[in-house]
Design an enzyme around this catalytic site. Structure first.
Site, PDB file in Angstrom:
ATOM      1  N   LYS A 125       2.754 -45.125  29.553  1.00  0.00           N
ATOM      2  CA  LYS A 125       2.195 -44.238  30.578  1.00  0.00           C
ATOM      3  C   LYS A 125       2.450 -42.766  30.278  1.00  0.00           C
ATOM      4  CE  LYS A 125       2.453 -47.300  34.634  1.00  0.00           C
ATOM      5  NZ  LYS A 125       3.115 -47.481  35.954  1.00  0.00           N
ATOM      6  N   ARG A 162      13.943 -39.600  20.122  1.00  0.00           N
ATOM      7  CA  ARG A 162      15.292 -39.045  20.080  1.00  0.00           C
ATOM      8  C   ARG A 162      16.236 -40.120  19.551  1.00  0.00           C
ATOM      9  NH1 ARG A 162      18.952 -35.956  24.676  1.00  0.00           N
ATOM     10  NH2 ARG A 162      18.436 -37.763  25.975  1.00  0.00           N
ATOM     11  N   ASP A 174      24.894 -30.880  28.943  1.00  0.00           N
ATOM     12  CA  ASP A 174      25.964 -31.314  28.053  1.00  0.00           C
ATOM     13  C   ASP A 174      26.841 -30.139  27.632  1.00  0.00           C
ATOM     14  OD1 ASP A 174      25.784 -34.339  26.952  1.00  0.00           O
ATOM     15  OD2 ASP A 174      23.818 -33.635  27.545  1.00  0.00           O
ATOM     16  N   ILE A 209      11.979 -34.394  32.576  1.00  0.00           N
ATOM     17  CA  ILE A 209      12.563 -35.729  32.726  1.00  0.00           C
ATOM     18  C   ILE A 209      11.743 -36.598  33.670  1.00  0.00           C
ATOM     19  CG2 ILE A 209      14.918 -35.045  32.159  1.00  0.00           C
ATOM     20  CD1 ILE A 209      15.486 -34.873  35.179  1.00  0.00           C
ATOM     21  N   HIS A 210      10.648 -36.058  34.192  1.00  0.00           N
ATOM     22  CA  HIS A 210       9.771 -36.814  35.094  1.00  0.00           C
ATOM     23  C   HIS A 210       8.339 -36.330  34.882  1.00  0.00           C
ATOM     24  CE1 HIS A 210       7.911 -38.265  38.816  1.00  0.00           C
ATOM     25  NE2 HIS A 210       8.940 -39.092  38.924  1.00  0.00           N
ATOM     26  N   ASP A 261       2.721   0.827  22.227  1.00  0.00           N
ATOM     27  CA  ASP A 261       3.427   0.970  20.961  1.00  0.00           C
ATOM     28  C   ASP A 261       3.508  -0.382  20.267  1.00  0.00           C
ATOM     29  OD1 ASP A 261       5.207  -0.348  22.573  1.00  0.00           O
ATOM     30  OD2 ASP A 261       6.755   1.212  22.534  1.00  0.00           O
TER      31      ASP A 261
END
Length: 287
Positions: free
Chosen positions: A19, A66, A154, A220-221, A268
Site C-alpha cells: 500500500k 533500511r 535516537d 512514519i505514516h 546579488d
C-alpha cells in the site's frame, strides 16, 4: 527524482508495503531495523523479497530498504535471495538506508556488500548518534553516500537530551547535518515528526526544515506524506519570483550590467543561486 518525502513501512507487513506507493511518497523505505522485532527478521526479509520481486510491484517512487545495524549482509542476502554473495536479479532495490552510521567506513563496507551481490543502489546514511553527527562531513564525502538522513530521536537518546517541541536540544546537530550534505552536494533528509495526528505541527516542522536547507523529510505514516511533499515543493509564487530573477539576470548580462532589481529588491549572487535552486526543485517535482 526528488526526495521530498520518504515513507517508512515495516518489513514484516506485506500489506502495508504494497500500500505504501499509494501514499505518493517520493521514496518508500521497507524497514528491517526498528520496525521489526529481532525474532521476526528472517520472516521480514522474506516478506520484503516477495514484494520487491513481484512484477506487479512497480511504483513510481524510489524503493529503499533500511538494513539492520547488526546484520546488513544477512539482510541483503535475505532480500536479494542470495547466499553470501553472487549476483541477484529480479528484485527491485533502488536504495539502501544504513542506520547509526558513525563514519565513512560503514558506508563503504555496505556499498561493497552490495557490489558483491551485483547491485549498486543509492546509499542513505542515517546520522543519529553523537559520533555520527561529528563525522557527518566525512560520511557525506564518502563516495557511495547519496544522502544524509538526520535522526533526532535516537540522537537525543544517545546524548541524554530531553526532546522538546521547540527542538533546540538537537538544532545544532540538525544544522550540522544539512551543512555536511550541502558541502558534499548530496541530499539531506530531515528527521521524523513523531505525532502523526498533528498535521499543523508537521507542516510547521517541515517548513522549518526546508528553511534550514533540507531537501526532504521522513514520514512514519501515509497521512504525513502529502504535507511533507507540499512543504518541499516550491509554490507558484516562489517559482514566478525565481523566473523573474533569472530573466532579469539574463537581460542584465546582455546589456552589460552587473546590478539589477526585481520587485524593488537589489539582486546579488546569493539570490540568483536561490532562484536557480527553486527552479531546479520545481522541475524535479514535475518529473
Amino acid at each position: 527524482m526528488p526526495r521530498r518525502s520518504l515513507l517508512f513501512s515495516p518489513g514484516d507487513s506485506p500489506e502495508l508495503m504494497r500500500k505504501a506507493p499509494a501514499s505518493g511518497a517520493d521514496v518508500i523505505c521497507f524497514d528491517l531495523e526498528d520496525a521489526v522485532a529481532p525474532d521476526r527478521k528472517a520472516e521480514a526479509r522474506r516478506a520484503v523479497r516477495e514484494v520487491l520481486e513481484d512484477p506487479a510491484f512497480d511504483p513510481d517512487a524510489e524503493v529503499c530498504v533500511r538494513l539492520s545495524a547488526e546484520s546488513p549482509a544477512a539482510d541483503l542476502d535475505g532480500v536479494l535471495g542470495t547466499n553470501g554473495g553472487g549476483e541477484a536479479g529480479g528484485v527491485r532495490l533502488d536504495a539502501v538506508m544504513l542506520p547509526k552510521v558513525t563514519g565513512p567506513e560503514r558506508v563503504e563496507s555496505v556499498a561493497s556488500l552490495c557490489a558483491e551481490r551485483g547491485r549498486d543502489p543509492a546509499v542513505f546514511a542515517l546520522v543519529e548518534t553523537a559520533a555520527g553527527v561529528l563525522s557527518a562531513q566525512s560520511i557525506a564525502a564518502a563516495g557511495p553516500t547519496d544522502a544524509l538522513v538526520f535522526g533526532a530521536e535516537d540522537l537525543a537518546a544517545d546524548v541524554g537530551a530531553t526532546r522538546t517541541d521547540e527542538g533546540t536540544e538537537v538544532l545544532y546537530a540538525r544544522e550540522h547535518v544539512v551543512l555536511a550534505a550541502s558541502a558534499a552536494d548530496i541530499d539531506a533528509i530531515d528527521t521524523v515528526y513523531t505525532d502523526f495526528s498533528d498535521d499543523a505541527g508537521l507542516r510547521e516542522d517541515a517548513a522549518f526544515a526546508r528553511r534550514l536547507g533540507y531537501d526532504g523529510k521522513l514520514a512514519i505514516h501515509p497521512a504525513q506524506v502529502a504535507p511533507i511533499t507540499e512543504a518541499f515543493t516550491p509554490d507558484s509564487e516562489e517559482v514566478e519570483w525565481a523566473r523573474r530573477v533569472v530573466d532579469a539576470r539574463d537581460e542584465a548580462e546582455r546589456e552589460g550590467r552587473a546590478v539589477f532589481q526585481v520587485d524593488g529588491e537589489m539582486i546579488d549572487a546569493p539570490l540568483i543561486a536561490q532562484a536557480e535552486r527553486l527552479l531546479d526543485r520545481a522541475a524535479d517535482a514535475d518529473r
